[in-house]
Design an enzyme around this catalytic site. Structure first.
Site, PDB file in Angstrom:
ATOM      1  N   ASP A 292       4.369  -7.860   4.501  1.00  0.00           N
ATOM      2  CA  ASP A 292       4.767  -9.137   3.893  1.00  0.00           C
ATOM      3  C   ASP A 292       5.659  -8.952   2.678  1.00  0.00           C
ATOM      4  O   ASP A 292       5.268  -8.318   1.695  1.00  0.00           O
ATOM      5  CB  ASP A 292       3.519  -9.942   3.494  1.00  0.00           C
TER       6      ASP A 292
ATOM      7  N   ASP B 295       4.495  -1.586   3.848  1.00  0.00           N
ATOM      8  CA  ASP B 295       3.938  -2.925   3.724  1.00  0.00           C
ATOM      9  C   ASP B 295       4.697  -3.861   4.660  1.00  0.00           C
ATOM     10  O   ASP B 295       5.857  -3.612   5.011  1.00  0.00           O
ATOM     11  CB  ASP B 295       4.087  -3.374   2.260  1.00  0.00           C
TER      12      ASP B 295
ATOM     13  N   ASP C 126       6.230  -3.916  -2.078  1.00  0.00           N
ATOM     14  CA  ASP C 126       6.865  -4.872  -2.983  1.00  0.00           C
ATOM     15  C   ASP C 126       5.922  -5.528  -3.977  1.00  0.00           C
ATOM     16  O   ASP C 126       6.358  -6.030  -5.002  1.00  0.00           O
ATOM     17  CB  ASP C 126       7.560  -5.976  -2.173  1.00  0.00           C
TER      18      ASP C 126
END
Length: 262
Positions: free
Chosen positions: A29, A27, A193
């Protein structure tokens, strides 16, 4: 996964890396960056942090799809009159890279391990920020699997979802599952996250879940609730020795997952 369940993609995929022992998918961001760029835009240019956070929790609890909540976030930015180019420049100035990512990426390159960014953000924004931090040459060599953007003649813009029929908008599992179909699949590391990573979480061989000081640890909550083995980490400098131990054969995937923390 049955073919009927595979969402149609509006955007092409880069070829999967064949004949590799290991592949890293991450990922962008809040994982490679220290702050989620779309959250930053929403909090500062859109409808604000309270409504944004309420939407995140609705996604986590299943009351709303990620796709619809994310679209609402971005629409609030456009409604406040912010152009796409202005948003890119704002993010280039304010979003920082995880302090350990450059070293992590350099080590992977030196050891023939591809690093692929898998994001629910928009590829033009990611490419712009990445080039700002690591330079055009490195940025252009990293595959980015993400959504895109559509800009109208009047300057208004909207996200172009990779998988508009999916509740995720971009079903990140579709970046992982083709590797599982290879005759000799690589071991897959996945780093994430938040709520946009939930579709990928079950399919990684070794899942790293980033912990954040702001307490918005939605992927960690989801994995704990669903019983998905994962490794908690705070930055890529902390994760690198774990990856090195697996790549060198000093530790097995089961051993590092049992430890639970990088």
């Amino acid at each position: 996964m049955a073919n009927a369940a595979i969402p149609e993609s509006t955007l092409p995929y880069p070829p999967v890396y064949k004949n590799k022992r290991f592949v890293v998918l991450s990922d962008w961001d809040g994982t490679i960056t220290t702050q989620d760029s779309n959250d930053y835009m929403t909090d500062n240019l859109g409808f604000g942090p309270e409504k944004r956070r309420a939407g995140n929790l609705d996604v986590l609890t299943g009351r709303q799809t990620f796709r619809d909540g994310f679209r609402e976030m971005l629409e609030s930015i456009v409604a406040n009159g912010h152009s796409f180019e202005m948003c890119k420049e704002e993010l280039r100035k304010n979003i920082k890279l995880d302090g350990g990512f450059k070293e992590f990426d350099a080590w992977c390159r030196a050891n023939d391990i591809p690093v692929v960014i898998v994001s629910s953000g928009m590829a033009p924004i990611i490419r712009s920020m990445l080039a700002n931090h690591v330079g055009e040459d490195i940025a252009s060599s990293i595959d980015i699997i993400a959504n895109d953007v559509e800009i109208a003649p009047d300057g208004r813009w909207a996200i172009k979802f990779r998988h508009p029929s999916s509740g995720y908008g971009h079903d990140k599992s579709r970046a992982i599952l083709p590797y599982k179909e290879l005759e000799s699949p690589p071991l897959l590391f996945f780093f994430g996250d938040g709520v946009s990573d939930m579709s990928a979480a079950r399919h990684a061989d070794i899942l790293f879940v980033k912990l954040k000081d702001d307490g918005e640890n939605d992927l960690a909550v989801y994995c704990a609730r669903e019983g998905i083995p994962h490794i908690l980490f705070r930055d890529f400098a902390q994760a690198l020795p774990v990856v090195q131990a697996v790549v060198s054969g000093k530790k097995t995937p089961a051993e590092v997952l049992a430890a639970g923390k990088a």
